[in-house]
Each structure stands twice: as C-alpha cells, then as structure tokens.
Motif scaffolding. Structure first.
Motif, PDB file in Angstrom:
ATOM      1  N   GLU A   1       0.930  -0.957  -0.028  1.00 49.94           N
ATOM      2  CA  GLU A   1      -0.041   0.048  -0.153  1.00 49.94           C
ATOM      3  C   GLU A   1       0.336   0.993  -0.238  1.00 49.94           C
ATOM      4  O   GLU A   1       0.589   2.349  -0.065  1.00 49.94           O
ATOM      5  N   THR A   2       1.991   0.904  -0.227  1.00 48.37           N
ATOM      6  CA  THR A   2       3.002   2.501  -0.109  1.00 48.37           C
ATOM      7  C   THR A   2       4.192   1.737  -0.521  1.00 48.37           C
ATOM      8  O   THR A   2       4.861   0.905  -0.509  1.00 48.37           O
ATOM      9  N   VAL A   3       5.521   3.311  -0.637  1.00 45.04           N
ATOM     10  CA  VAL A   3       6.648   2.710  -1.125  1.00 45.04           C
ATOM     11  C   VAL A   3       7.374   3.399  -0.459  1.00 45.04           C
ATOM     12  O   VAL A   3       8.330   2.973  -0.552  1.00 45.04           O
ATOM     13  N   LEU A   4       6.804   3.144   0.604  1.00 45.52           N
ATOM     14  CA  LEU A   4       8.350   3.698   2.334  1.00 45.52           C
ATOM     15  C   LEU A   4       8.714   2.275   2.476  1.00 45.52           C
ATOM     16  O   LEU A   4       8.211   1.350   1.802  1.00 45.52           O
ATOM     17  N   ALA A   5      10.231   2.249   3.225  1.00 41.15           N
ATOM     18  CA  ALA A   5      10.751   1.730   2.795  1.00 41.15           C
ATOM     19  C   ALA A   5      10.211   0.967   4.916  1.00 41.15           C
ATOM     20  O   ALA A   5      10.882   1.655   5.253  1.00 41.15           O
ATOM     21  N   PRO A   6      10.980  -0.326   5.229  1.00 39.74           N
ATOM     22  CA  PRO A   6      10.798   0.022   6.649  1.00 39.74           C
ATOM     23  C   PRO A   6      11.624   0.510   7.519  1.00 39.74           C
ATOM     24  O   PRO A   6      13.004   1.353   6.892  1.00 39.74           O
ATOM     25  N   GLY A   7      11.442   1.549   8.411  1.00 42.02           N
ATOM     26  CA  GLY A   7      11.897   3.062   8.926  1.00 42.02           C
ATOM     27  C   GLY A   7      12.404   4.317   8.511  1.00 42.02           C
ATOM     28  O   GLY A   7      12.605   4.808   8.973  1.00 42.02           O
TER      29      GLY A   7
END
Length: 135
Positions: free
Chosen positions: A9-15
């Motif tokens: 649901e997002t392009v954010l990576a862990p952290g």
C-alpha cells in the motif's frame, strides 16, 4: 492501483518516516474540511470520507476541490462534482447534484454496494458543513 500486489500500500521502506507535507495555500483553503465516516470511534479506516475546499464569491461557488476516500481502492478527486458546484449557490439540492455526479460512474461489488449511498451522503454533509465555515 494495486495490480498484482494488493498487499503493498506504500512505497515507504521499513524505517522510512514521513516528517511533513505541504498543502499549497489558495483561496479555496480558507473554507475547507475533511469528514471521515467510520463504524467505530477509533482510528478505524474510513468507510467513506470527503475532503472539500470551497472558494466563494458572496454565496456563489467560484471554485471547489473535492477528494473522496474509503470508497474505492484509492482516493480520487471528483472534477465532475466540482463542475456541478461552479457558479452555483451551495444549497442542499446543489450539493446532492454534485454528489450524484461524483458517483455517476460507480461500479460497486456485491458486498460494498452500500458505499455508493454512504459516499454521496458523506459528500453532501461535507459540502454543507464547509459552506457554513467563515472564509
């Protein structure tokens, strides 16, 4: 659209962390609000939501910005509803016409058909509440 990876649901990576965002100011931002309808009092996902911003001259809408969420896979802007409002006095009848335009092409699935009526009612409520704001 989610395509073959509906779990992403997002392009954010862990952290990764979002530290802020900018909303450009405009004449419509003076009379704006976000309305979220959910089935519980918590941080529950919206069953329907509407973000509306209205620029008026007197009682007539000069320009409106409308975004709808909680209804489909992704939020969307309804230029169809915005077009209905342009140049009109924002009455309940006009708000209902804008809501019908926003959902004119809706194609609900078997288990979410209720969301069309809920989305329309949410948009009408948001528009009428925004119209009452001081600009």
């Amino acid at each position: 659209m989610p395509g073959a990876t509906p779990n992403v649901e997002t392009v954010l990576a862990p952290g990764d962390l979002i530290t802020g965002f900018n909303v450009p100011a405009g004449p419509w931002t003076r009379r704006s609000l976000y309305l979220k309808i959910r089935d519980r009092q918590s941080y529950e996902f919206a069953l329907a939501s509407a973000a509306v911003a209205i620029d008026r001259v007197g009682s007539k809408v000069r320009e409106a910005r409308i975004a709808l969420g909680g209804i489909a896979t992704i939020p969307w802007r309804s230029r169809e509803a915005e077009d209905v409002l342009a140049g009109q006095n924002l009455t309940e009848t006009v708000a209902e016409a804008a809501a019908r335009a926003a959902f004119a092409d809706a194609r609900p699935r078997i288990h979410n058909g209720f969301k069309v009526a809920l989305g329309r009612a949410t948009l009408v409520r948001a528009l009428l509440q925004a119209a009452e704001l001081e600009g």
